[in-house]
Motif scaffolding. Structure first.
Motif, PDB file in Angstrom:
ATOM      1  N   PHE A  95      30.768  29.632  55.655  1.00 60.00           N
ATOM      2  CA  PHE A  95      32.220  29.480  55.511  1.00 60.00           C
ATOM      3  C   PHE A  95      32.926  30.805  55.748  1.00 60.00           C
ATOM      4  CE2 PHE A  95      31.426  25.602  52.971  1.00 60.00           C
ATOM      5  CZ  PHE A  95      32.364  24.785  53.551  1.00 60.00           C
ATOM      6  N   ALA A  96      32.454  31.841  55.084  1.00 58.03           N
ATOM      7  CA  ALA A  96      33.107  33.147  55.177  1.00 58.03           C
ATOM      8  C   ALA A  96      33.057  33.696  56.600  1.00 58.03           C
ATOM      9  CB  ALA A  96      32.451  34.124  54.208  1.00 58.03           C
ATOM     10  N   SER A  97      31.919  33.574  57.247  1.00 56.84           N
ATOM     11  CA  SER A  97      31.766  34.107  58.608  1.00 56.84           C
ATOM     12  C   SER A  97      32.658  33.366  59.605  1.00 56.84           C
ATOM     13  CB  SER A  97      30.313  33.995  59.065  1.00 56.84           C
ATOM     14  OG  SER A  97      29.478  34.812  58.293  1.00 56.84           O
ATOM     15  N   ILE A  98      32.662  32.046  59.520  1.00 55.20           N
ATOM     16  CA  ILE A  98      33.485  31.257  60.446  1.00 55.20           C
ATOM     17  C   ILE A  98      34.965  31.549  60.213  1.00 55.20           C
ATOM     18  CG2 ILE A  98      34.195  28.921  61.084  1.00 55.20           C
ATOM     19  CD1 ILE A  98      31.256  28.071  60.432  1.00 55.20           C
ATOM     20  N   ALA A  99      35.378  31.569  58.951  1.00 53.55           N
ATOM     21  CA  ALA A  99      36.787  31.832  58.634  1.00 53.55           C
ATOM     22  C   ALA A  99      37.204  33.224  59.087  1.00 53.55           C
ATOM     23  CB  ALA A  99      37.032  31.658  57.142  1.00 53.55           C
ATOM     24  N   ALA A 100      36.330  34.212  58.903  1.00 53.92           N
ATOM     25  CA  ALA A 100      36.672  35.590  59.268  1.00 53.92           C
ATOM     26  C   ALA A 100      36.713  35.788  60.783  1.00 53.92           C
ATOM     27  CB  ALA A 100      35.668  36.557  58.652  1.00 53.92           C
ATOM     28  N   LYS A 101      35.743  35.222  61.492  1.00 59.52           N
ATOM     29  CA  LYS A 101      35.637  35.451  62.938  1.00 59.52           C
ATOM     30  C   LYS A 101      36.541  34.539  63.766  1.00 59.52           C
ATOM     31  CE  LYS A 101      30.905  37.085  62.600  1.00 59.52           C
ATOM     32  NZ  LYS A 101      29.500  36.727  62.754  1.00 59.52           N
ATOM     33  N   GLU A 102      36.685  33.288  63.327  1.00 65.86           N
ATOM     34  CA  GLU A 102      37.399  32.303  64.140  1.00 65.86           C
ATOM     35  C   GLU A 102      38.679  31.800  63.491  1.00 65.86           C
ATOM     36  OE1 GLU A 102      34.720  29.197  65.464  1.00 65.86           O
ATOM     37  OE2 GLU A 102      33.034  30.535  65.099  1.00 65.86           O
ATOM     38  N   GLY A 103      38.878  32.119  62.224  1.00 68.53           N
ATOM     39  CA  GLY A 103      40.045  31.645  61.503  1.00 68.53           C
ATOM     40  C   GLY A 103      39.756  30.344  60.765  1.00 68.53           C
ATOM     41  N   ILE A 104      40.473  30.120  59.698  1.00 69.48           N
ATOM     42  CA  ILE A 104      40.272  28.927  58.879  1.00 69.48           C
ATOM     43  C   ILE A 104      40.498  27.633  59.672  1.00 69.48           C
ATOM     44  CG2 ILE A 104      41.170  27.653  56.880  1.00 69.48           C
ATOM     45  CD1 ILE A 104      41.485  30.407  55.515  1.00 69.48           C
ATOM     46  N   PRO A 105      41.480  27.575  60.570  1.00 68.43           N
ATOM     47  CA  PRO A 105      41.666  26.322  61.327  1.00 68.43           C
ATOM     48  C   PRO A 105      40.422  25.888  62.124  1.00 68.43           C
ATOM     49  CG  PRO A 105      43.615  27.681  61.540  1.00 68.43           C
ATOM     50  CD  PRO A 105      42.577  28.519  60.849  1.00 68.43           C
ATOM     51  N   SER A 106      39.557  26.824  62.472  1.00 63.42           N
ATOM     52  CA  SER A 106      38.360  26.443  63.223  1.00 63.42           C
ATOM     53  C   SER A 106      37.424  25.557  62.398  1.00 63.42           C
ATOM     54  CB  SER A 106      37.616  27.681  63.721  1.00 63.42           C
ATOM     55  OG  SER A 106      37.073  28.400  62.629  1.00 63.42           O
ATOM     56  N   LEU A 107      37.514  25.643  61.076  1.00 65.24           N
ATOM     57  CA  LEU A 107      36.712  24.763  60.225  1.00 65.24           C
ATOM     58  C   LEU A 107      37.172  23.314  60.330  1.00 65.24           C
ATOM     59  CD1 LEU A 107      36.514  27.056  57.084  1.00 65.24           C
ATOM     60  CD2 LEU A 107      34.574  26.372  58.521  1.00 65.24           C
TER      61      LEU A 107
END
Length: 83
Positions: free
Chosen positions: A50-62
């Motif tokens: 969660f942290a890596s995806i949110a940091a690298k791609e932004g929360i909307p990418s989730l």
């Protein structure tokens, strides 16, 4: 007495939508973790994912692609709750 199925349908549509909106980011992380080549982990665990995806791609990418899931969930859950 026969009750109108409208209220259960609305409740089902809302409940199904909320369930998918809450669980979609978890499914996104799970899918990415499953797609990783064995022996080459990208994430240490789900929280790190969660942290890596949110940091690298932004929360909307989730939530990328969630609209299709919600559009399918609304009628599905509405019908299920009405029956």
């Amino acid at each position: 007495s026969s009750r109108s199925p409208v209220i259960p349908m609305i409740a089902g549509a809302i409940a199904g939508s909320m369930e998918h909106l809450c669980m979609y980011p978890v499914d996104t992380v799970k899918t990415r973790m499953q797609a990783i080549q064995p022996g080459q982990p990208v994430y240490a665990n789900v929280i790190d994912g969660f942290a890596s995806i949110a940091a690298k791609e932004g929360i909307p990418s989730l939530y990328r692609g969630v609209s299709a899931i919600v559009c399918a969930a609304i009628p599905s859950h509405a019908i299920y709750f009405a029956t």
